[in-house]
Motif scaffolding. Structure first.
Motif, PDB file in Angstrom:
ATOM      1  N   PRO A  29       0.819  -1.233   0.000  1.00  0.00           N
ATOM      2  CA  PRO A  29       0.000   0.000   0.000  1.00  0.00           C
ATOM      3  C   PRO A  29       0.843   1.269   0.000  1.00  0.00           C
ATOM      4  CG  PRO A  29      -0.056  -1.065   2.163  1.00  0.00           C
ATOM      5  CD  PRO A  29       0.632  -2.020   1.234  1.00  0.00           C
ATOM      6  N   GLU A  30       2.130   1.166   0.373  1.00  0.00           N
ATOM      7  CA  GLU A  30       3.003   2.339   0.383  1.00  0.00           C
ATOM      8  C   GLU A  30       3.637   2.598  -0.978  1.00  0.00           C
ATOM      9  OE1 GLU A  30       5.904   1.934   3.430  1.00  0.00           O
ATOM     10  OE2 GLU A  30       4.467   2.122   5.073  1.00  0.00           O
ATOM     11  N   ALA A  31       3.526   1.648  -1.922  1.00  0.00           N
ATOM     12  CA  ALA A  31       4.088   1.839  -3.251  1.00  0.00           C
ATOM     13  C   ALA A  31       3.319   2.940  -3.973  1.00  0.00           C
ATOM     14  CB  ALA A  31       4.025   0.539  -4.045  1.00  0.00           C
ATOM     15  N   SER A  32       4.039   3.756  -4.731  1.00  0.00           N
ATOM     16  CA  SER A  32       3.371   4.801  -5.505  1.00  0.00           C
ATOM     17  C   SER A  32       2.639   4.178  -6.687  1.00  0.00           C
ATOM     18  CB  SER A  32       4.399   5.818  -6.017  1.00  0.00           C
ATOM     19  OG  SER A  32       5.212   5.236  -7.024  1.00  0.00           O
ATOM     20  N   ALA A  33       1.721   4.936  -7.267  1.00  0.00           N
ATOM     21  CA  ALA A  33       1.010   4.453  -8.458  1.00  0.00           C
ATOM     22  C   ALA A  33       2.002   4.154  -9.579  1.00  0.00           C
ATOM     23  CB  ALA A  33      -0.020   5.482  -8.907  1.00  0.00           C
ATOM     24  N   ASN A  34       3.040   4.990  -9.697  1.00  0.00           N
ATOM     25  CA  ASN A  34       4.049   4.756 -10.731  1.00  0.00           C
ATOM     26  C   ASN A  34       4.867   3.506 -10.438  1.00  0.00           C
ATOM     27  OD1 ASN A  34       3.128   7.024 -11.981  1.00  0.00           O
ATOM     28  ND2 ASN A  34       4.914   8.296 -11.530  1.00  0.00           N
ATOM     29  N   ASP A  35       5.203   3.279  -9.161  1.00  0.00           N
ATOM     30  CA  ASP A  35       5.890   2.038  -8.777  1.00  0.00           C
ATOM     31  C   ASP A  35       5.082   0.825  -9.224  1.00  0.00           C
ATOM     32  OD1 ASP A  35       8.186   2.960  -7.508  1.00  0.00           O
ATOM     33  OD2 ASP A  35       7.295   2.990  -5.516  1.00  0.00           O
ATOM     34  N   ARG A  36       3.795   0.845  -8.894  1.00  0.00           N
ATOM     35  CA  ARG A  36       2.947  -0.307  -9.195  1.00  0.00           C
ATOM     36  C   ARG A  36       2.798  -0.511 -10.702  1.00  0.00           C
ATOM     37  NH1 ARG A  36       0.215   1.378  -4.439  1.00  0.00           N
ATOM     38  NH2 ARG A  36      -1.238   2.682  -5.623  1.00  0.00           N
ATOM     39  N   PHE A  37       2.679   0.598 -11.426  1.00  0.00           N
ATOM     40  CA  PHE A  37       2.515   0.446 -12.870  1.00  0.00           C
ATOM     41  C   PHE A  37       3.772  -0.148 -13.506  1.00  0.00           C
ATOM     42  CE2 PHE A  37       2.670   1.709 -17.292  1.00  0.00           C
ATOM     43  CZ  PHE A  37       1.465   1.180 -17.725  1.00  0.00           C
ATOM     44  N   VAL A  38       4.944   0.332 -13.105  1.00  0.00           N
ATOM     45  CA  VAL A  38       6.189  -0.222 -13.642  1.00  0.00           C
ATOM     46  C   VAL A  38       6.307  -1.700 -13.292  1.00  0.00           C
ATOM     47  CG1 VAL A  38       8.711  -0.151 -13.480  1.00  0.00           C
ATOM     48  CG2 VAL A  38       7.416   1.979 -13.689  1.00  0.00           C
ATOM     49  N   ALA A  39       6.008  -2.053 -12.039  1.00  0.00           N
ATOM     50  CA  ALA A  39       6.095  -3.452 -11.622  1.00  0.00           C
ATOM     51  C   ALA A  39       5.147  -4.325 -12.435  1.00  0.00           C
ATOM     52  CB  ALA A  39       5.782  -3.581 -10.131  1.00  0.00           C
ATOM     53  N   LEU A  40       3.947  -3.817 -12.698  1.00  0.00           N
ATOM     54  CA  LEU A  40       2.987  -4.590 -13.486  1.00  0.00           C
ATOM     55  C   LEU A  40       3.483  -4.782 -14.915  1.00  0.00           C
ATOM     56  CD1 LEU A  40       0.277  -6.009 -13.764  1.00  0.00           C
ATOM     57  CD2 LEU A  40      -0.767  -3.779 -14.253  1.00  0.00           C
ATOM     58  N   GLU A  41       4.042  -3.726 -15.502  1.00  0.00           N
ATOM     59  CA  GLU A  41       4.583  -3.851 -16.861  1.00  0.00           C
ATOM     60  C   GLU A  41       5.724  -4.867 -16.908  1.00  0.00           C
ATOM     61  OE1 GLU A  41       3.716  -2.113 -20.023  1.00  0.00           O
ATOM     62  OE2 GLU A  41       1.958  -2.289 -18.746  1.00  0.00           O
ATOM     63  N   LEU A  42       6.547  -4.875 -15.869  1.00  0.00           N
ATOM     64  CA  LEU A  42       7.669  -5.827 -15.836  1.00  0.00           C
ATOM     65  C   LEU A  42       7.168  -7.260 -15.665  1.00  0.00           C
ATOM     66  CD1 LEU A  42      10.230  -3.778 -13.710  1.00  0.00           C
ATOM     67  CD2 LEU A  42      10.285  -4.195 -16.175  1.00  0.00           C
ATOM     68  N   LEU A  43       6.097  -7.449 -14.901  1.00  0.00           N
ATOM     69  CA  LEU A  43       5.515  -8.789 -14.770  1.00  0.00           C
ATOM     70  C   LEU A  43       4.864  -9.230 -16.081  1.00  0.00           C
ATOM     71  CD1 LEU A  43       3.961  -8.726 -11.192  1.00  0.00           C
ATOM     72  CD2 LEU A  43       5.795 -10.230 -12.005  1.00  0.00           C
ATOM     73  N   LYS A  44       4.170  -8.325 -16.748  1.00  0.00           N
ATOM     74  CA  LYS A  44       3.618  -8.657 -18.061  1.00  0.00           C
ATOM     75  C   LYS A  44       4.736  -8.993 -19.040  1.00  0.00           C
ATOM     76  CE  LYS A  44      -0.587  -5.825 -17.760  1.00  0.00           C
ATOM     77  NZ  LYS A  44      -1.288  -4.623 -18.306  1.00  0.00           N
ATOM     78  N   ASN A  45       5.812  -8.242 -18.961  1.00  0.00           N
ATOM     79  CA  ASN A  45       6.967  -8.496 -19.821  1.00  0.00           C
ATOM     80  C   ASN A  45       7.547  -9.887 -19.566  1.00  0.00           C
ATOM     81  OD1 ASN A  45       9.042  -7.139 -21.699  1.00  0.00           O
ATOM     82  ND2 ASN A  45      10.340  -7.947 -20.072  1.00  0.00           N
TER      83      ASN A  45
END
Length: 539
Positions: free
Chosen positions: A73-89
Motif C-alpha cells: 500500500p506504500e508503493a506509488s502508483a508509478n511504482d505499481r505500474f512499472v512493476a505490473l509492466e515488468l511482470l507482463k513483460n
C-alpha cells in the motif's frame, strides 16, 4: 599464526536444479581416484541452454519481489505500474519467443572446475560454441564489437567473444554461473578509492546518500544493488560487486574474523535499502522502489587502500547457476509460468493522458506543455527510432551545410534498437536505450527544429533541460526493462526509413498503440531527476 580460510566461505547451495537430457559425462578411476570426465558437447549444450533460459526466464525470488510491489500500500502508483509492466513483460518473455530485454547482453561465464574434473578439449571453445548457437538460433541481438584498430570497430555478428573466467577448486564437480549483462546495467558499475576516514557509520551513510542517486534510472530499476567495501585490489572489489549483484554470495557468513574472510553486513544492507526508498526515484518514475534489495559485502584490504564498489543487476535480472557432476548436467530451475504472479484484476495508469502522435508536432507540444512532470501518458501513432550512430551522421551532415531530415522534425524520436523480429511478428523486443548517449545532439537539433520530443530511459544532462526550456522541447521517459511487452503488444508496424546499411542502428519508422511513458523534462525547465527541486517541494 592465522589459520587459512577461503576468502569466500559460502554455505550450502540452496538453488533448485533440473537435469538436462544430454550425454557426454562419465566417471573414470585413474590412479585410484574417481574423476568426472566431460566431453565438450556437454559443456556447449549447457551454455546454449543457460543463455536461452536466462534471456527469457527469471528466478522465483525476483518475480516475487515484483509482485510484492503491487501488494504494497506504500508503493506509488508509478511504482505499481512499472512493476505490473515488468511482470507482463516476464510473462511474454517466458514463451521463449521474445527476450526479456532487447539488449541481450554480453555472455559472462564464471566457472569453478574441480581438481578431479577432466574435459576432453578446450573448455573456453566449448562454452563459446554454446554461446554462439544461442544467439544464432534465437531472437537475440548481437552486441559485441571487435576493435579493428584503435578507432575502427565492427560487430562480430556472433555475440562472441564471451567473458569466460575459470577457477581451479577442489572436488569432482564443474560449477558455473551464467550471466547475460546488458550495456546499461554494466555502465552503472563504479569504483571509488576512499580512505580509512570513511569507515565511520555517519560518514559512510553520507557517502552513499551522495553517490547512490547518481545511479539514476538508465539501467532500469528496481535494482538489485550490490556494494563491496574493501578488497585487496580494485579488480577483486569490482568482481565481487558483479557476483554479489547475482546473489552468488548470499550464503556468506554475517560476521568477520581474524582470517580476513568476506562477510555480509545485514544491518548495513537494511539501512542502505531504507535510504534508497527515501530518495523518491522509485521504480523509474517516483516512489520507494528504486531497489528490490541491497547486498553489502565487506572484504579485507591493504591498510593504505580502501576501494568501494557499487553496481546493480537491473530489471533484466539474467543469471543462473549450473553444474556438471558424475550424475549428469544440471541447470538452475527458473520460473516457466510467471503468470501466477500477475494480479487477478487489471491495474491501469490512472489519469494517463492519451496523445495522438500523428498530430502536427506543434499540437503534440501544446498538449505536453499543459502536463506536469511525472504525468503518465499513452502514446499512439508514429515514432522515429534513431540512436548514437545516426545522430552522429546527422550532426556531420549539418556541419557540412546540409539539413536535418523532415522525419526528425515531424515525429517524436525514440532512442532504441530492436532485437531480431520473430517470424510472423511486427517487431522484435524493442525497449528504450539510455537517453544520455544522445545528450550532445539535443541542443543542436532542437535549434534546427528537430528532436523536439524524445523518448528513452534514464536521466539527462542539464544541457538537455536548458535546451528544452529554450526551444520548447520535451523528454518522455519510457519504461526500461519491458522490451518484450513493447515488441509484442505496443508496436504495430516497423519499417526501415534511412541508413539501412547500419542494420539494427538504422533509422526506423514505427507505429505504436498505447505506448506508456512519463513526462520527465518539460519546456519550462522542470526535470523529474532534479533532486534539488524535489527537496524544495518536500520542504
Amino acid at each position: 599464526m592465522t589459520e587459512y580460510q577461503p576468502l569466500f566461505p559460502l554455505g550450502a547451495d540452496t538453488a533448485e536444479y533440473r537435469k538436462l537430457d544430454v550425454d557426454g559425462v562419465k566417471t573414470e578411476t585413474l590412479g585410484g581416484r574417481s574423476f568426472t570426465v566431460i566431453e565438450p558437447h556437454a559443456i556447449s549444450h549447457l551454455a546454449e541452454t543457460a543463455f536461452a533460459d536466462i534471456s527469457h526466464l527469471f528466478r522465483k525470488a525476483h518475480l516475487e519481489q515484483l509482485r510484492s510491489i503491487l501488494d504494497d500500500p506504500e508503493a506509488s502508483a508509478n511504482d505499481r505500474f512499472v512493476a505490473l509492466e515488468l511482470l507482463k513483460n516476464a510473462n511474454i518473455s517466458a514463451a521463449m519467443e521474445y527476450p526479456s530485454c532487447q539488449d541481450t547482453g554480453t555472455a559472462i561465464i564464471s566457472g569453478k572446475k574441480g581438481q578431479y574434473v577432466l574435459v576432453e578439449g578446450d573448455d573456453g571453445a566449448a562454452l563459446s560454441e554454446g554461446v554462439q548457437r544461442t544467439w544464432a538460433s534465437r531472437n537475440l541481438r548481437y552486441s559485441q564489437m571487435a576493435p579493428l584498430s584503435m578507432f575502427e570497430e565492427k560487430n562480430t555478428g556472433s555475440n562472441l567473444p564471451a567473458q569466460i573466467d575459470i577457477e581451479a577448486v577442489g572436488g569432482d564437480a564443474y560449477k558455473f554461473l551464467f550471466v547475460a549483462k546488458g550495456g546499461g546495467s554494466a555502465n552503472k558499475t563504479f569504483l571509488f578509492q576512499q580512505t580509512r576516514r570513511v569507515l565511520d557509520p555517519e560518514r559512510l551513510m553520507v557517502f552513499f546518500a551522495e553517490e547512490l542517486p547518481k545511479l539514476g534510472t538508465a539501467a532500469c530499476p528496481p535494482y538489485h544493488l550490490a556494494i563491496v567495501i574493501g578488497g585487496m585490489s580494485a579488480e577483486q572489489t569490482l568482481k565481487t560487486v558483479k557476483m554479489a549483484s547475482t546473489k552468488y554470495y548470499d550464503e556468506l557468513p554475517t560476521e568477520g574474523s581474524m582470517s580476513g574472510h568476506a562477510f555480509r553486513d545485514i544491518g548495513l544492507e537494511q539501512e542502505i535499502h531504507k535510504l534508497t526508498q527515501n530518495l523518491g526515484i522509485g521504480a523509474q518514475f517516483g516512489g520507494k522502489y528504486f531497489c528490490h534489495d541491497v547486498r553489502v559485502i565487506r572484504l579485507p584490504r591493504h591498510g593504505a587502500s580502501l576501494p568501494i564498489g557499487i553496481g546493480v543487476s537491473c530489471s533484466a535480472d539474467r543469471q543462473a547457476k549450473a553444474k556438471i557432476t558424475g550424475e549428469g548436467v544440471f541447470m538452475e530451475a527458473l520460473v516457466r509460468d510467471p503468470s501466477v504472479y500477475l494480479p487477478e484484476k487489471e491495474i491501469d495508469m490512472g489519469d494517463a493522458v492519451s496523445i495522438d502522435l500523428n498530430l502536427p508536432m506543434n499540437e503534440i507540444r501544446s498538449i505536453l506543455t499543459r502536463l506536469p512532470v511525472e504525468t503518465p501518458v499513452l502514446l499512439s501513432g508514429t515514432m522515429i527510432v534513431a540512436r548514437d550512430i545516426v545522430h552522429a551522421e546527422l550532426s556531420k551532415r549539418v556541419a557540412q551545410g546540409g539539413e536535418l531530415p523532415d522525419y526528425i522534425k515531424n515525429h517524436p524520436v525514440y532512442y532504441a534498437g530492436p532485437a531480431k523480429t520473430p517470424e510472423g511478428r511486427a517487431s522484435g523486443a524493442f525497449g528504450p536505450t539510455t537517453a544520455a548517449r544522445m545528450d550532445p545532439y539535443v541542443a543542436e537539433f532542437q535549434a534546427l527544429g528537430g528532436s523536439m520530443v524524445s523518448i528513452a530511459k534514464g536521466n539527462r544532462s542539464k544541457q538537455v533541460v536548458n535546451s528544452c526550456k529554450q526551444h520548447g522541447g520535451f523528454y518522455l521517459g519510457s519504461i526500461g526493462g519491458a522490451a518484450a511487452r513493447v515488441g509484442q503488444d505496443e508496436i504495430t508496424n516497423v519499417e526501415v526509413l534511412d541508413f539501412e546499411e547500419l542494420g539494427m542502428e538504422a533509422v526506423w519508422k514505427i507505429d505504436v498503440q498505447n505506448f506508456p511513458a512519463f513526462v520527465v523534462i518539460d519546456d519550462k525547465g522542470n526535470d523529474f531527476f532534479d533532486f534539488n527541486r524535489k527537496r524544495e517541494s518536500d520542504a
